[in-house]
Design a protein around this motif. Structure first.
Motif, PDB file in Angstrom:
ATOM      1  N   SER A  77      46.427  41.545  32.934  1.00  0.00           N
ATOM      2  CA  SER A  77      46.576  42.698  33.960  1.00  0.00           C
ATOM      3  C   SER A  77      47.595  43.622  33.412  1.00  0.00           C
ATOM      4  O   SER A  77      48.742  43.050  33.296  1.00  0.00           O
ATOM      5  CB  SER A  77      46.508  42.265  35.357  1.00  0.00           C
ATOM      6  N   ARG A  83      48.518  46.393  35.591  1.00  0.00           N
ATOM      7  CA  ARG A  83      48.821  46.872  36.775  1.00  0.00           C
ATOM      8  C   ARG A  83      49.979  46.306  37.294  1.00  0.00           C
ATOM      9  O   ARG A  83      50.389  45.151  37.284  1.00  0.00           O
ATOM     10  CB  ARG A  83      47.856  47.295  37.899  1.00  0.00           C
ATOM     11  N   SER A  89      50.188  43.823  40.253  1.00  0.00           N
ATOM     12  CA  SER A  89      48.825  42.745  39.724  1.00  0.00           C
ATOM     13  C   SER A  89      49.376  41.306  40.130  1.00  0.00           C
ATOM     14  O   SER A  89      50.617  40.716  40.051  1.00  0.00           O
ATOM     15  CB  SER A  89      49.011  42.521  38.244  1.00  0.00           C
TER      16      SER A  89
HETATM   17  C1  LIG Z   1      37.069  46.705  36.253  1.00  0.00           C
HETATM   18  C2  LIG Z   1      37.009  45.690  37.312  1.00  0.00           C
HETATM   19  C3  LIG Z   1      36.248  44.552  37.291  1.00  0.00           C
HETATM   20  C4  LIG Z   1      36.388  43.613  38.123  1.00  0.00           C
HETATM   21  N1  LIG Z   1      35.593  42.498  38.366  1.00  0.00           N
HETATM   22  C5  LIG Z   1      35.878  41.485  38.855  1.00  0.00           C
HETATM   23  C6  LIG Z   1      35.011  40.145  38.720  1.00  0.00           C
HETATM   24  O1  LIG Z   1      34.085  40.332  38.057  1.00  0.00           O
HETATM   25  N2  LIG Z   1      35.462  39.061  39.528  1.00  0.00           N
HETATM   26  C7  LIG Z   1      36.270  39.167  40.229  1.00  0.00           C
HETATM   27  O2  LIG Z   1      36.671  37.959  40.973  1.00  0.00           O
HETATM   28  N3  LIG Z   1      37.428  40.205  40.589  1.00  0.00           N
HETATM   29  C8  LIG Z   1      36.702  41.405  39.804  1.00  0.00           C
HETATM   30  N4  LIG Z   1      37.811  42.540  39.914  1.00  0.00           N
HETATM   31  C9  LIG Z   1      38.699  42.490  41.023  1.00  0.00           C
HETATM   32  C10 LIG Z   1      40.059  42.047  40.556  1.00  0.00           C
HETATM   33  O3  LIG Z   1      39.764  40.251  40.578  1.00  0.00           O
HETATM   34  C11 LIG Z   1      41.310  42.439  41.329  1.00  0.00           C
HETATM   35  O4  LIG Z   1      41.393  43.587  41.204  1.00  0.00           O
HETATM   36  C12 LIG Z   1      42.437  41.722  40.998  1.00  0.00           C
HETATM   37  O5  LIG Z   1      43.384  41.760  41.880  1.00  0.00           O
HETATM   38  C13 LIG Z   1      42.684  42.001  39.518  1.00  0.00           C
HETATM   39  O6  LIG Z   1      43.988  41.309  39.161  1.00  0.00           O
HETATM   40  P1  LIG Z   1      45.596  41.846  39.321  1.00  0.00           P
HETATM   41  O7  LIG Z   1      45.714  41.908  40.463  1.00  0.00           O
HETATM   42  O8  LIG Z   1      46.124  40.889  38.402  1.00  0.00           O
HETATM   43  O9  LIG Z   1      45.375  43.233  38.688  1.00  0.00           O
HETATM   44  C14 LIG Z   1      37.396  43.606  39.213  1.00  0.00           C
HETATM   45  C15 LIG Z   1      38.531  44.622  39.075  1.00  0.00           C
HETATM   46  C16 LIG Z   1      38.282  45.570  38.114  1.00  0.00           C
HETATM   47  C17 LIG Z   1      39.244  46.633  38.216  1.00  0.00           C
END
Ligand SMILES: Cc1cc2nc3c(=O)[nH]c(=O)nc-3n(C[C@H](O)[C@H](O)[C@H](O)COP(=O)(O)O)c2cc1C
Length: 192
Positions: A15, A17, A20
């Motif tokens: 990630s 961001r 995150s």
């Molecule tokens: C483009 C995109 C696709 C996502 N697809 C999924 C998914 O398939 N399954 C899921 O559990 N979460 C999905 N999410 C949500 C992410 O798990 C969530 O935003 C998470 O907080 C991202 O990880 P981070 O906090 O480390 O950035 C998606 C988010 C984005 C931006």
């Protein structure tokens, strides 16, 4: 490696961001790892161009891809901590893997790799892990099995303000994985 007993392990966070949960999980790992496991962040991979054979063929590998591959080669093991995007791995991470996969001294070959994921929902990024596992197997990485780290409902497990991992069962299982991964790396690399 400065000390023969230490393990040099690089951590790749999928990630990009700031807030995150996966980056927050990655930041916790040095606190939970065995003393001899020295963790460091992988070089950035988000500035690599999209893989294109024509770039490779004319300009050669981008400097970022070379630095990323060198870091993997130099490490005793790799931990990838990544969110799930659309039931798979983020495109930036896949792009980095695609670049280094075309290198002659392919860095994932015989490399011990452990996976972790965190997500807001009930699947915790599990589907991403199985896609990533499949891609890395195609590169002859040596994948660590269990315990798996699949952090579900992430907002409940990290402090809202500091993003510190506060959920004790998660802390316990991550500690167990790191201890088991330490043994796994030593066995795979013949350092046991
Ligand atoms: C483009 C995109 C696709 C996502 N697809 C999924 C998914 O398939 N399954 C899921 O559990 N979460 C999905 N999410 C949500 C992410 O798990 C969530 O935003 C998470 O907080 C991202 O990880 P981070 O906090 O480390 O950035 C998606 C988010 C984005 C931006």
């Amino acid at each position: 490696m400065a000390n023969e007993d230490n393990l040099d392990v690089i951590v790749i966070c999928g990630s990009l961001r700031k807030g995150s949960y996966n980056a927050a999980l990655a930041r916790m790992l040095p606190k939970l790892a065995p003393a001899a496991m020295k963790l460091r962040a992988a070089p950035p991979f988000d500035t690599m161009p999209f893989y294109n054979f024509d770039i490779q063929n004319t300009a050669g590998f981008p400097a970022e891809a070379t630095a990323f591959a060198d870091a993997i080669r130099a490490a005793d093991g790799v931990i990838i901590v990544s969110p799930e995007y659309n039931w798979s791995m983020p495109g930036t991470l896949k792009n980095a893997i695609d670049w280094v996969s075309r290198m002659q001294d392919q860095p994932f070959e015989d490399k011990p790799v452990a996976l972790q994921s965190a997500a807001r929902g009930a699947m915790g990024g599990a589907r991403m892990q199985y896609h990533l596992r499949q891609s890395l197997l195609s590169l002859d990485a040596v994948l660590f099995g269990r315990p798996e780290i699949i952090v579900t409902f992430a907002p409940k497990k990290f402090d809202e303000k500091t993003l510190e991992l506060t959920d004790q069962p998660t802390i316990d299982i991550v500690t167990q994985q790191l201890t088991a991964f330490d043994r796994f790396i030593r066995r795979v690399n013949g350092k046991a």
